[in-house]
Write an enzyme that holds these catalytic residues in place. Structure first.
Site, PDB file in Angstrom:
ATOM      1  CE1 TYR A  12      29.653  29.706   6.051  1.00 36.33           C
ATOM      2  CE2 TYR A  12      30.472  27.455   6.041  1.00 36.33           C
ATOM      3  CZ  TYR A  12      30.586  28.782   6.437  1.00 36.33           C
ATOM      4  OH  TYR A  12      31.632  29.161   7.254  1.00 36.33           O
ATOM      5  CB  ILE A  13      24.273  28.527   7.872  1.00 33.19           C
ATOM      6  CG1 ILE A  13      25.280  29.631   7.571  1.00 33.19           C
ATOM      7  CG2 ILE A  13      23.926  28.533   9.358  1.00 33.19           C
ATOM      8  CD1 ILE A  13      24.761  31.034   7.811  1.00 33.19           C
ATOM      9  CG  ASP A  32      19.167  23.537  -0.955  1.00 34.06           C
ATOM     10  OD1 ASP A  32      19.935  23.943  -0.065  1.00 34.06           O
ATOM     11  OD2 ASP A  32      19.200  23.964  -2.132  1.00 34.06           O
ATOM     12  CG  ASN A  33      16.072  25.654  -5.645  1.00 30.30           C
ATOM     13  OD1 ASN A  33      17.102  25.911  -5.016  1.00 30.30           O
ATOM     14  ND2 ASN A  33      15.392  26.575  -6.302  1.00 30.30           N
ATOM     15  CB  SER A 126      21.264  39.114   7.867  1.00 31.55           C
ATOM     16  OG  SER A 126      22.419  39.875   7.593  1.00 31.55           O
ATOM     17  CE1 TYR A 151      22.079  39.557   3.969  1.00 28.62           C
ATOM     18  CE2 TYR A 151      20.888  37.949   2.657  1.00 28.62           C
ATOM     19  CZ  TYR A 151      21.547  38.293   3.820  1.00 28.62           C
ATOM     20  OH  TYR A 151      21.665  37.383   4.836  1.00 28.62           O
ATOM     21  CE  LYS A 155      18.233  36.768   5.126  1.00 25.45           C
ATOM     22  NZ  LYS A 155      17.634  35.419   5.195  1.00 25.45           N
ATOM     23  CG  ASN A 181      30.250  39.061   8.576  1.00 28.46           C
ATOM     24  OD1 ASN A 181      29.473  39.803   9.191  1.00 28.46           O
ATOM     25  ND2 ASN A 181      30.673  39.320   7.356  1.00 28.46           N
ATOM     26  CB  VAL A 219      41.486  44.837   0.622  1.00 26.54           C
ATOM     27  CG1 VAL A 219      40.912  45.582   1.829  1.00 26.54           C
ATOM     28  CG2 VAL A 219      42.284  43.615   1.068  1.00 26.54           C
ATOM     29  NE  ARG A 233      30.698  43.550   7.052  1.00 22.76           N
ATOM     30  CZ  ARG A 233      30.904  44.819   6.709  1.00 22.76           C
ATOM     31  NH1 ARG A 233      31.478  45.641   7.587  1.00 22.76           N
ATOM     32  NH2 ARG A 233      30.541  45.263   5.510  1.00 22.76           N
TER      33      ARG A 233
HETATM   34  C1  WQD Z   1      33.021  41.220   4.662  1.00 25.03           C
HETATM   35  C2  WQD Z   1      34.037  42.325   4.423  1.00 25.03           C
HETATM   36  C3  WQD Z   1      33.897  43.290   2.240  1.00 25.03           C
HETATM   37  C4  WQD Z   1      35.323  39.895  -0.079  1.00 25.03           C
HETATM   38  C5  WQD Z   1      27.895  38.861   5.039  1.00 25.03           C
HETATM   39  C6  WQD Z   1      27.008  37.905   4.339  1.00 25.03           C
HETATM   40  C7  WQD Z   1      25.573  38.246   4.564  1.00 25.03           C
HETATM   41  C8  WQD Z   1      25.297  38.529   6.009  1.00 25.03           C
HETATM   42  C9  WQD Z   1      26.236  39.579   6.553  1.00 25.03           C
HETATM   43  C10 WQD Z   1      24.387  36.604   7.078  1.00 25.03           C
HETATM   44  C11 WQD Z   1      33.435  43.511   3.660  1.00 25.03           C
HETATM   45  C12 WQD Z   1      35.259  42.614   2.470  1.00 25.03           C
HETATM   46  C13 WQD Z   1      34.916  40.692   0.985  1.00 25.03           C
HETATM   47  C14 WQD Z   1      36.484  40.241  -0.803  1.00 25.03           C
HETATM   48  C15 WQD Z   1      36.796  42.113   0.651  1.00 25.03           C
HETATM   49  N1  WQD Z   1      25.434  37.352   6.808  1.00 25.03           N
HETATM   50  N2  WQD Z   1      35.660  41.759   1.338  1.00 25.03           N
HETATM   51  N3  WQD Z   1      37.199  41.336  -0.404  1.00 25.03           N
HETATM   52  O1  WQD Z   1      29.282  41.830   3.217  1.00 25.03           O
HETATM   53  O2  WQD Z   1      29.505  41.565   5.720  1.00 25.03           O
HETATM   54  O3  WQD Z   1      27.910  40.104   4.385  1.00 25.03           O
HETATM   55  O4  WQD Z   1      27.548  39.077   6.369  1.00 25.03           O
HETATM   56  O5  WQD Z   1      23.290  36.750   6.723  1.00 25.03           O
HETATM   57  O6  WQD Z   1      24.843  37.125   4.125  1.00 25.03           O
HETATM   58  O7  WQD Z   1      27.297  37.967   2.962  1.00 25.03           O
HETATM   59  O8  WQD Z   1      30.366  39.792   4.276  1.00 25.03           O
HETATM   60  O9  WQD Z   1      32.329  38.441   3.662  1.00 25.03           O
HETATM   61  O10 WQD Z   1      31.022  39.632   1.806  1.00 25.03           O
HETATM   62  O11 WQD Z   1      32.418  40.961   3.393  1.00 25.03           O
HETATM   63  O12 WQD Z   1      37.458  43.115   0.975  1.00 25.03           O
HETATM   64  O13 WQD Z   1      36.918  39.549  -1.804  1.00 25.03           O
HETATM   65  O14 WQD Z   1      35.086  41.799   3.593  1.00 25.03           O
HETATM   66  O15 WQD Z   1      34.067  44.509   1.515  1.00 25.03           O
HETATM   67  O16 WQD Z   1      34.008  44.699   4.132  1.00 25.03           O
HETATM   68  P1  WQD Z   1      29.278  40.953   4.398  1.00 25.03           P
HETATM   69  P2  WQD Z   1      31.538  39.634   3.209  1.00 25.03           P
END
Ligand code: WQD
Length: 352
Positions: A12-13, A32-33, A126, A151, A155, A181, A219, A233
């Protein structure tokens, strides 16, 4: 000809960054595999830029195959290392998968930096390295707490490996970019986020629910200590993130940095809750989202957003997209995917 190697270039990025690099005159190759990405995104890059980008479908955990790419491309002067698994929830369920993949791939790339004396290195880090911060917004000097997920640990450890390895490689300067995010899609709708299976991230979960690919969105928790009980976030448009990578390379190329590693936060500087993002989507799409409050997701951070002063003052990075524009581009991309899928299914039906 200077070549920039983008690892995870079909991601994506990575794909959005390749577009930005090409638009700023760089020659780019990708490794990229496609274990977590779709090589078809390269066609989208070509539609936007007119350039065909070569991708080496190599597993970066295989040193010999990785080394061979550098042997074949002696003009590599910079590396942007994206390739990694990145789902917070999945990393809690499978920590060793994350440590094995994310750290071994990084170490193999760094070994090639050492052998081929690559001068510029940009690392995809991250905001999860901050853990659950007591004070927000966070800046690059905020002490790191224990990561809230494996994860995030990969990082944190990755940053340490780079800083300590580069201390022995005076020919190489690095920038570590702490993404918050990333969301949204390129305005052309030729590239965007392509989650594999059920999306882990919030915005594709919202758009896939709205378009009918998912029956209902969950949520994850509304009992956090935030304005509406849902996690907070810092959402930032993927095109703004891509631009920051080009600016980082230019910074490394043009300024004789004293330190071997410079860290930058890449966040919009605004914090929004899950419910605020859902509300924003409903406003721009004119639809009502079908969601339910579910239990908290293990590994989630309660609240975090960026102080991006350093990236703005040193890299001259100015995010261009607000949360409405982020959601708009994500929704347009989801609708484009459905339109393409409908066209494919129609043609397929006629052929069979
Ligand atoms: C955001 C919020 C979930 C899905 C991401 C990337 C990670 C890093 C940090 C770059 C959380 C909530 C999510 C859903 C929900 N970025 N949510 N229902 O966890 O902050 O991590 O940013 O490196 O790679 O993954 O992002 O989008 O998964 O969640 O309520 O179906 O949305 O609980 O509070 P996160 P996310």
């Amino acid at each position: 000809m200077n070549t920039i190697l983008v690892t995870g270039g079909c991601g994506y990025i990575g794909a959005h960054t390749i577009v930005s690099l090409i638009e700023h005159g760089y020659h780019v190759i990708s490794i990229d595999n496609n274990s977590r990405s779709d090589a078809g995104i390269l066609h989208g890059i070509t539609k936007i830029t007119g350039v065909i980008v070569k991708n080496y479908a190599v597993d970066l955990c295989n040193f010999d195959e990785t080394y061979a790419v550098f042997q074949e491309n002696p003009s590599i002067t910079g590396i942007i290392h994206f390739a990694a698994y990145k789902a917070v929830g999945e990393s809690v369920e499978q920590p060793l998968l994350y440590f094995d993949n994310n750290l071994n791939s990084l170490m193999n790339i760094l070994k090639c930096v050492a052998v081929f004396k690559i001068p510029h290195f940009v690392f995809s880090s991250s905001c999860t390295v901050y853990g659950n911060p007591a004070i927000i917004p966070v800046n690059e000097k905020t002490p790191l707490l224990p990561a809230s997920s494996p994860y995030g640990s990969t990082k944190q450890i990755g940053e340490n490996i780079i800083e300590q390895s580069l201390a022995s490689m005076p020919f190489c300067k690095a920038v570590l970019l702490r993404y918050f995010n990333p969301v949204g899609a390129h305005p052309s709708c030729h590239i965007g986020e392509l989650p594999i299976g059920t999306p882990q991230n919030l915005v594709p979960a919202i758009t896939q629910t709205a378009i009918g690919k998912l029956p209902q969105m969950k949520v994850f928790g509304n009992d956090y200590n935030t304005k509406d009980g849902t996690c907070l976030r810092d959402y930032v448009h993927v095109c703004d993130i891509a631009t920051a990578h080009t600016l980082s390379l230019q910074y490394l190329q043009n300024i004789n940095t004293t330190s071997s590693c410079e860290i930058f936060n890449l966040g919009s500087g605004n914090g929004y809750t899950v419910l605020e993002m859902i509300e924003t989507f409903e406003k721009i799409s004119g639809t009502s989202l079908n969601y339910v409050i579910a239990p908290r997701r293990p590994g989630d951070v309660e609240a975090i957003y960026a102080d991006r002063t350093k990236a703005t003052t040193i890299l001259n990075w100015q995010p261009q997209f607000n949360k409405e524009a982020m959601m708009q581009s994500a929704w347009q991309w989801e609708q484009q995917l459905k339109q393409n899928s409908d066209i494919f299914n129609t043609i397929n039906a006629k052929l069979n």
